[in-house]
Design a protein around this motif. Structure first.
Motif, mmCIF file in Angstrom:
data_model
loop_
_atom_site.group_PDB
_atom_site.id
_atom_site.type_symbol
_atom_site.label_atom_id
_atom_site.label_comp_id
_atom_site.label_asym_id
_atom_site.label_seq_id
_atom_site.Cartn_x
_atom_site.Cartn_y
_atom_site.Cartn_z
ATOM 1 N N ARG A 40 -6.345 -4.930 -5.452
ATOM 2 C CA ARG A 40 -7.575 -4.200 -5.007
ATOM 3 C C ARG A 40 -8.746 -4.857 -5.667
ATOM 4 O O ARG A 40 -9.867 -5.061 -4.865
ATOM 5 N N ASN B 177 -5.773 -4.868 -0.027
ATOM 6 C CA ASN B 177 -5.375 -3.501 -0.216
ATOM 7 C C ASN B 177 -4.094 -3.353 0.572
ATOM 8 O O ASN B 177 -3.109 -2.423 0.511
ATOM 9 N N GLU B 178 -3.859 -4.217 1.516
ATOM 10 C CA GLU B 178 -2.551 -4.214 2.431
ATOM 11 C C GLU B 178 -2.129 -5.541 2.866
ATOM 12 O O GLU B 178 -2.828 -6.462 2.464
ATOM 13 N N SER C 273 0.915 -1.328 -0.219
ATOM 14 C CA SER C 273 -0.184 -0.117 -0.098
ATOM 15 C C SER C 273 0.855 1.349 -0.033
ATOM 16 O O SER C 273 0.318 2.087 -0.450
ATOM 17 N N ARG D 194 -0.905 -3.096 -7.198
ATOM 18 C CA ARG D 194 -1.684 -2.619 -6.310
ATOM 19 C C ARG D 194 -3.153 -2.658 -7.022
ATOM 20 O O ARG D 194 -4.260 -2.969 -6.196
ATOM 21 N N ARG D 195 -3.514 -2.051 -8.142
ATOM 22 C CA ARG D 195 -4.718 -2.322 -8.854
ATOM 23 C C ARG D 195 -5.231 -3.702 -8.909
ATOM 24 O O ARG D 195 -6.432 -3.887 -8.482
#
Length: 237
Positions: free
Chosen positions: A180, A185-186, A164, A176-177
């Motif tokens: 998600r 997210n993390e 993140s 990251r996308r």
């Protein structure tokens, strides 16, 4: 009496931690510039069990940065060379090789082979990289991932942090996308660089399998990434 190769490591870490390294099983996927040095660092630290995955073989363009690559082994499987390296360091180690380019459908069967103590992602192809991260996270496997080391030169810009927080890296942005979209997210540590990529070092075409671009690299930076990852693995085993 001749000293053990792990004597200096034990002096630093203590014998209990060294025993943990010797018992640990680490899965390393991707054995290029980043993955190759991770194999060497973990083997020299005393990790006793490896599963090594890569379908690639050495090419001349690898020699500028990859610890497994030399003019006399062009065309040789990187997985077999990584196994040979581990066993040269520690003949008592257990090493399994999978000489295969992983597709997304290969990830779940790979993770089902064993309950790995740690997983290292050094894949440079987005789809299987994302799938490995998602599946490992969902299965609660400890994992650490390498982002992009190409088109960069500054070792002081290398960082390790949660996915993140991995700004300034175009590969990390894509990952990251994708994460998600899977509801993540993390919670995945990554090594990345905050350095702005050198645009003239990136060609928009590539003759290499599974790659859309050819990216300039320097001898030391992928190895710095790999040493960051090896440190993280050893600190968390």
């Amino acid at each position: 009496m001749e000293a053990s190769y792990s004597e200096r490591t034990a002096l630093l870490t203590g014998t209990e931690q060294l025993a943990r390294y010797e018992q640990a099983h680490v899965l390393i996927v991707g054995l290029g510039g980043v993955g190759g040095i991770i194999v060497e660092m973990l083997a020299r630290a005393g990790v006793g069990h490896f599963t090594l995955v890569d379908g690639d073989s050495v090419s001349a363009s690898n020699i500028n940065r990859q610890v497994l690559a030399f003019p006399d082994n062009i065309g040789v499987s990187k997985a077999s060379l990584a196994k040979e390296l581990v066993l040269r360091i520690n003949p008592s180690a257990s090493v399994s090789c999978i000489e295969k380019y992983l597709a997304c459908d290969d990830i779940a069967p790979l993770l089902a082979l064993d309950r790995y103590d740690f997983i290292v992602d050094a894949i440079d192809t987005i789809a299987p990289k994302t799938e490995l991260l998602i599946r490992s996270y969902q299965a609660h496997f400890p994992i650490v991932s390498s982002m992009g080391a190409g088109a960069k030169r500054d070792p002081q810009s290398v960082r390790i942090a949660d996915i993140s927080q991995s700004n300034h890296c175009s590969l990390a942005k894509i990952i990251r996308r994708n994460l998600r979209e899977a509801g993540i997210n993390e919670g995945i540590p990554v090594v990345y660089s905050i350095e702005t990529p050198i645009k003239q070092a990136i060609l928009s075409n590539s003759l290499e399998r599974n790659k859309r671009t050819t990216v300039g690299t320097i001898s030391y930076l992928p190895n710095v990434f790999g040493c960051f990852i090896a440190s993280y693995v050893l600190s968390n085993l």
